[in-house]
Design a protein around this motif. Structure first.
Motif, mmCIF file in Angstrom:
data_model
loop_
_atom_site.group_PDB
_atom_site.id
_atom_site.type_symbol
_atom_site.label_atom_id
_atom_site.label_comp_id
_atom_site.label_asym_id
_atom_site.label_seq_id
_atom_site.Cartn_x
_atom_site.Cartn_y
_atom_site.Cartn_z
ATOM 1 N N SER A 470 -2.164 16.641 -0.593
ATOM 2 C CA SER A 470 -1.761 16.576 0.814
ATOM 3 C C SER A 470 -2.156 15.237 1.434
ATOM 4 C CB SER A 470 -2.388 17.732 1.608
ATOM 5 O OG SER A 470 -3.796 17.654 1.575
ATOM 6 N N GLY A 471 -3.222 14.601 0.903
ATOM 7 C CA GLY A 471 -3.610 13.279 1.384
ATOM 8 C C GLY A 471 -2.562 12.233 1.050
ATOM 9 N N TRP A 472 -2.023 12.321 -0.177
ATOM 10 C CA TRP A 472 -0.948 11.400 -0.540
ATOM 11 C C TRP A 472 0.330 11.688 0.253
ATOM 12 C CZ3 TRP A 472 -2.249 7.096 -2.371
ATOM 13 C CH2 TRP A 472 -3.248 6.946 -3.341
ATOM 14 N N GLU A 473 0.561 12.961 0.557
ATOM 15 C CA GLU A 473 1.743 13.308 1.357
ATOM 16 C C GLU A 473 1.658 12.695 2.745
ATOM 17 O OE1 GLU A 473 1.925 17.542 1.307
ATOM 18 O OE2 GLU A 473 2.319 17.662 -0.851
ATOM 19 N N GLU A 474 0.484 12.757 3.375
ATOM 20 C CA GLU A 474 0.312 12.135 4.690
ATOM 21 C C GLU A 474 0.446 10.621 4.602
ATOM 22 O OE1 GLU A 474 -3.192 13.384 6.740
ATOM 23 O OE2 GLU A 474 -2.831 15.526 6.346
ATOM 24 N N PHE A 475 -0.054 10.049 3.513
ATOM 25 C CA PHE A 475 0.080 8.608 3.312
ATOM 26 C C PHE A 475 1.548 8.218 3.198
ATOM 27 C CE2 PHE A 475 0.197 4.820 0.613
ATOM 28 C CZ PHE A 475 -0.693 3.987 1.274
ATOM 29 N N SER A 476 2.339 9.085 2.549
ATOM 30 C CA SER A 476 3.767 8.776 2.369
ATOM 31 C C SER A 476 4.519 8.760 3.685
ATOM 32 C CB SER A 476 4.401 9.795 1.416
ATOM 33 O OG SER A 476 4.505 11.071 2.036
ATOM 34 N N VAL A 477 4.033 9.545 4.658
ATOM 35 C CA VAL A 477 4.676 9.558 5.971
ATOM 36 C C VAL A 477 4.429 8.219 6.682
ATOM 37 C CG1 VAL A 477 4.690 10.660 8.242
ATOM 38 C CG2 VAL A 477 4.523 12.059 6.182
ATOM 39 N N LYS A 478 3.209 7.707 6.549
ATOM 40 C CA LYS A 478 2.854 6.442 7.221
ATOM 41 C C LYS A 478 3.455 5.240 6.498
ATOM 42 C CE LYS A 478 -1.620 8.100 8.967
ATOM 43 N NZ LYS A 478 -3.101 7.918 8.917
ATOM 44 N N PRO A 480 6.010 5.012 3.600
ATOM 45 C CA PRO A 480 6.906 5.609 2.600
ATOM 46 C C PRO A 480 7.246 4.674 1.443
ATOM 47 C CG PRO A 480 8.055 5.190 4.679
ATOM 48 C CD PRO A 480 6.608 4.999 4.946
ATOM 49 N N SER A 481 7.477 3.400 1.735
ATOM 50 C CA SER A 481 7.858 2.459 0.675
ATOM 51 C C SER A 481 6.706 2.229 -0.292
ATOM 52 C CB SER A 481 8.303 1.126 1.277
ATOM 53 O OG SER A 481 9.438 1.304 2.086
ATOM 54 N N MET A 488 5.644 4.727 -9.237
ATOM 55 C CA MET A 488 6.697 4.247 -10.141
ATOM 56 C C MET A 488 6.071 3.497 -11.313
ATOM 57 S SD MET A 488 9.499 2.953 -7.318
ATOM 58 C CE MET A 488 10.608 2.271 -8.552
ATOM 59 N N GLN A 489 6.616 3.713 -12.502
ATOM 60 C CA GLN A 489 6.076 3.102 -13.714
ATOM 61 C C GLN A 489 6.069 1.579 -13.620
ATOM 62 O OE1 GLN A 489 5.325 5.354 -16.490
ATOM 63 N NE2 GLN A 489 4.069 3.633 -17.134
ATOM 64 N N VAL A 587 4.102 -4.794 0.836
ATOM 65 C CA VAL A 587 5.320 -4.540 0.082
ATOM 66 C C VAL A 587 6.223 -5.731 0.291
ATOM 67 C CG1 VAL A 587 7.298 -3.034 -0.239
ATOM 68 C CG2 VAL A 587 5.094 -2.066 0.402
ATOM 69 N N SER A 588 6.622 -6.370 -0.783
ATOM 70 C CA SER A 588 7.415 -7.597 -0.660
ATOM 71 C C SER A 588 8.720 -7.450 -1.412
ATOM 72 C CB SER A 588 6.605 -8.780 -1.209
ATOM 73 O OG SER A 588 7.341 -9.976 -1.106
ATOM 74 N N GLY A 589 9.668 -6.731 -0.808
ATOM 75 C CA GLY A 589 11.002 -6.559 -1.364
ATOM 76 C C GLY A 589 10.978 -6.176 -2.816
ATOM 77 N N SER A 590 11.717 -6.902 -3.626
ATOM 78 C CA SER A 590 11.819 -6.570 -5.041
ATOM 79 C C SER A 590 10.653 -7.122 -5.841
ATOM 80 C CB SER A 590 13.130 -7.134 -5.610
ATOM 81 O OG SER A 590 13.125 -8.545 -5.500
ATOM 82 N N ARG A 591 9.763 -7.908 -5.160
ATOM 83 C CA ARG A 591 8.689 -8.556 -5.907
ATOM 84 C C ARG A 591 7.498 -7.631 -6.118
ATOM 85 N NH1 ARG A 591 7.634 -14.507 -3.821
ATOM 86 N NH2 ARG A 591 6.669 -14.574 -5.895
ATOM 87 N N GLY A 592 7.513 -6.487 -5.460
ATOM 88 C CA GLY A 592 6.494 -5.500 -5.795
ATOM 89 C C GLY A 592 5.485 -5.245 -4.720
#
Length: 619
Positions: A470-478, A480-481, A488-489, A587-592
Motif C-alpha cells: 500500500s506504501g508503493w500504491e500511495e507513491f504511485s499516486v504522487k 506515477p511515472s 520495469m526491467q 525522470v528524464s524522458g526516455s533517458r531513464g
C-alpha cells in the motif's frame, strides 16, 4: 487362515467369490482376531464392478463398504486401501469366476465382547446403541448418549435405511454432569452424516459434510481429519446457529473408529459435538492428551501463568500451534529460553473473541492488524481464495502460519489451530519477502534489479526497511511515472540503487527499540543516528509515539507499520512509504530515472568536459 477354515475353503473350491486379502504386514500390525469370512463375498467383482457395498460371507452378511476417490484411481475397502496393481482374476476347477484384491489393512467386523453370550448379527446404528454393552468396543460405554436419543425420540434416525456415518460420544465425555442436558434433538442430528459412509483413512479434512442438523434455521457441517500420529479428530461447524446452538466449531477426538454396521459406520468420540460449555482455559486443560497437548505442556512448563492470565482477559482468542508445529527444530532450540518462550506464548493470545467471520470483515479492504497480549506485538491476518478454496494465514514475529482448524468455540472466545509456532523465525530475509503477501511489490522490485540474491546469506546480519504494497500504491499516486519505471526491467539499475538505501548490513541487527534508544542518547541535539546502509550512510531519528514507531528522515515522518519482523539472518521493518522524496529521483524522458547523486555526477561531468573543450579552443 484359509487352510484352517473349512467354510472359507469350500467357498474358494466350489463357488464364485471375491477375496479381500490383507498383506502379511497388515496382519502383523493388527491386534486381535480376524474374521476370514468378513474378507469374502460370494460374488466375483473386479475393481470396476465394485459398488458402494458388498455383502460379506460372514454370519448375517454384514456389508463391506467401498469408497472410490479420484475417479476410481484410489479405492478403499472399509478402512483398508486396495493395492490395485496386485488384483488378479482366475477361474477355479469348476470354472467359477473368482477375483482376489490385496489390501493394506485387516477388515474388522462388529463382534461380541469376550464376556457376552449375545449374538451380534449385523445390527443397525440403533441396535448398536442398545447392544453396545455386549459389543467389542473396548472399555467404551455409550449409555448416557443412548438415553438422550431415546428421551428425544430420535430412534428412527439411527434405524434409517441407507448408509450413513454416526458419531457417538462415549460416557466419559459426560463427566461434566450438566453436559447431558445440552443434548437436544438438534444436537443429536448433528452427530449423523446422512448418505455418506466415511472411514477415517478415506476422510478428506477439507470436505465439510452436511449433517442431519442442516436446515433453514440451523446449519451444521462435520469433517473428519486424521493426523500423522495416527489420531483422528472430528470437527462440527455450526455455520448458522441459534440461541441454543452457538455459531462456531467443536473439536472431538475419535477414541474408537471405523465400526461397520448394517446402515453405515460408527465412530466413538470423546466429547459431544455442537455443545459449547467450556472456557478456553478448560478446553486447553481438557486437551492435555489430544490435538493441543504440546501447547499445553509448554504452558505448564512455564508454570501455567499463561492459563491464569487467559482467565482474567474476558473474551479471548488463542492461536494454538499444532503438535507437529512444536516438533520443528528451530522451535526446539528456543523452547528452554523461559523469557523468550513466554513472549512467544503471549504472541498467540488475542484480547478479543475473534472468529473467521470477524477476520474476513477486518480483511475486507486490507490485511487485518490485531494486537496481542505481548506488549505492542501485532498479528497480521490475510484471507486468500484460490480455486474456490479459502486459506487464512497469520503472521507474527516473522512467522507466517496457516489456520488449519478454525473457530473452535468456547464460552469466552475461540481457539484456532495453526501449523507453525509464531515468533520463532524459520526463514531468511529473502524467504520472508518471498512469502509475505504484504511485501510482494518490494520483492518483485528486488527480483527485477537482481538485488534479492544476497538476502539469503545466513552469514550476514541484515536490517531491512521494506515498503509494504500500500506504501508503493500511495507513491504511485504522487509519482506515477517514477513508480512505473521502478518496476520495469530496463530501469533495474535505478530501482536497485533505491533498495540499497533501505538495507543495513552490520555486525548486529537493529530492532526498533534499539533505534529509539540510540536516538534518545542524542538528546535534544539535531544530530542523527548513522546506519551503514548498503548504498551510503542512512541518517535518521526514530521515535516511539502513541500508535507506534516513526522514522524521521530528510524532513519526512515515515510510519513503521510492522516493526521487528524477525528472520534467521536479520530483521525486517515494514514501512508505510519509501525512504525517498521528490528530490531524490528525476525522470528524464526516455533517458531513464536518475537518483539525485547520479544526476549531480552527470552535471559535474558535463561541466568538466565543457571547460576542457573551451581550454583546447583557446589554445
Amino acid at each position: 487362515m484359509l487352510e484352517r477354515d473349512p467354510i472359507a475353503q469350500s467357498t474358494v473350491n466350489l463357488r464364485s467369490c471375491t477375496l479381500f486379502v490383507p498383506t502379511n504386514q497388515a496382519f502383523q500390525k493388527h491386534q486381535g482376531n480376524a474374521s476370514l469370512l468378513y474378507h469374502m463375498a460370494t460374488i466375483a467383482q473386479n475393481k470396476d464392478q465394485l459398488q458402494k457395498t458388498v455383502p460379506s460371507d460372514m454370519e448375517g452378511n454384514p456389508p463391506i463398504y467401498i469408497t472410490k476417490l479420484h475417479n476410481g484411481d484410489t479405492i478403499y475397502i472399509n478402512n483398508a486401501k486396495l493395492i490395485q496393481s496386485r488384483s488378479i482374476e482366475e477361474r477355479n476347477t469348476f470354472n467359477r469366476r473368482q477375483v482376489l484384491h490385496v489390501i493394506d489393512e485387516v477388515l474388522v467386523p462388529l463382534t461380541p465382547n469376550a464376556h457376552s453370550k449375545a449374538e451380534i448379527a449385523n445390527p443397525d446404528a440403533y441396535q448398536f446403541l442398545t447392544q453396545a454393552d455386549s459389543i467389542n468396543i473396548g472399555n467404551n460405554r455409550v449409555r448416557v448418549y443412548r438415553s438422550q436419543v431415546v428421551l428425544m425420540k430420535k430412534e428412527s434416525l439411527y434405524q434409517s435405511a441407507g448408509f450413513h456415518t454416526f458419531l457417538i460420544p462415549v460416557d466419559e465425555s459426560f463427566k461434566t454432569t450438566t453436559r447431558s442436558n445440552l443434548i437436544d434433538n438438534k444436537v443429536i442430528d448433528g452427530h449423523v452424516i446422512p448418505n455418506n459412509v466415511i472411514f477415517t483413512t478415506a476422510a478428506n479434512a477439507e470436505q465439510q459434510l452436511t449433517s442431519a442438523a442442516f436446515s433453514d434455521n440451523l446449519k451444521v457441517t462435520v469433517s473428519l481429519f486424521p493426523e500423522k500420529n495416527g489420531k483422528v479428530y472430528v470437527r462440527s461447524n455450526t455455520m448458522f446457529g441459534d440461541s441454543k446452538h452457538p455459531t462456531g466449531a467443536v473439536l472431538a477426538e475419535v477414541v474408537k473408529a471405523n465400526i461397520p454396521i448394517a446402515n453405515g459406520v460408527v465412530h466413538l468420540i470423546d466429547r459431544p459435538l455442537m455443545v459449547v460449555d467450556t472456557t478456553v482455559k478448560q478446553f486447553l486443560m481438557d486437551k492435555e492428551n489430544s490435538a493441543l497437548n504440546k501447547f499445553y505442556e509448554v504452558i505448564m512448563d512455564m508454570g501455567g501463568d499463561v492459563l491464569e492470565d487467559i482467565t482474567k482477559l474476558g473474551d479471548v482468542t488463542i492461536l494454538a500451534p499444532s503438535n507437529e508445529a512444536w516438533a520443528a527444530m528451530n522451535v526446539q532450540n528456543v523452547i528452554r529460553n523461559r523469557h523468550k518462550i513466554r513472549e512467544i506464548l503471549n504472541m498467540h493470545v488475542i484480547k478479543d473473541a475473534l472468529n473467521t467471520d470477524k477476520i474476513r470483515k477486518k480483511n475486507s479492504n486490507q490485511i487485518a492488524q490485531v494486537p496481542t497480549v505481548n506488549g505492542r506485538t501485532f498479528l497480521y491476518f490475510n484471507v486468500k481464495n484460490e480455486n474456490g478454496a479459502e486459506t487464512i494465514t497469520v503472521e507474527g514475529g516473522g512467522v507466517n502460519a496457516t489456520i488449519i482448524q478454525s473457530d473452535i468455540a468456547q464460552t469466552n472466545g475461540f481457539v484456532h489451530i495453526i501449523d507453525k509456532v509464531l515468533g520463532v523465525p524459520y526463514s531468511t530475509v529473502l524467504g520472508k519477502l518471498e512469502t509475505d503477501p504484504m511485501l510482494s511489490d518490494s520483492y518483485k522490485m528486488g527480483i527485477y534489479s537482481g538485488f534479492n540474491g544476497q538476502l539469503n546469506n545466513t552469514q550476514q546480519r541484515f536490517t531491512y526497511f521494506v515498503v509494504r504494497n500500500s506504501g508503493w500504491e500511495e507513491f504511485s499516486v504522487k509519482y506515477p511515472s517514477v513508480h512505473k519505471k521502478l518496476f520495469m526491467q530496463s530501469y533495474a539499475y535505478h530501482s536497485k540503487s533505491i533498495l540499497e538505501r533501505h538495507l543495513v548490513i552490520a555486525d548486529q541487527v537493529y530492532s526498533m527499540n534499539d533505534l529509539v534508544q540510540m536516538t534518545n542518547e542524542l538528546g535534544d541535539s539535531k544530530e542523527k543516528i548513522v546506519l551503514p546502509s548498503y548504498r551510503d550512510a542512512l541518517n535518521m531519528r526514530v521515535t516511539e509515539e502513541t500508535g507506534g514507531y516513526y522514522i524521521y528522515w530528510n524532513f519526512k515522518r515515515i510510519p513503521v507499520y510492522r516493526p521487528d519482523v524477525e528472520c534467521v539472518n536479520g530483521v525486517i521493518h515494514v514501512l508505510d512509504e519509501p525512504i525517498l522524496d521528490e528530490k531524490d529521483i528525476v525522470v528524464s524522458g526516455s533517458r531513464g530515472i536518475y537518483t539525485k547523486a547520479q544526476l549531480s555526477l552527470g552535471i559535474l561531468t558535463n561541466f568538466v568536459i565543457t571547460v576542457m573543450v573551451a581550454k583546447l579552443l583557446l589554445l
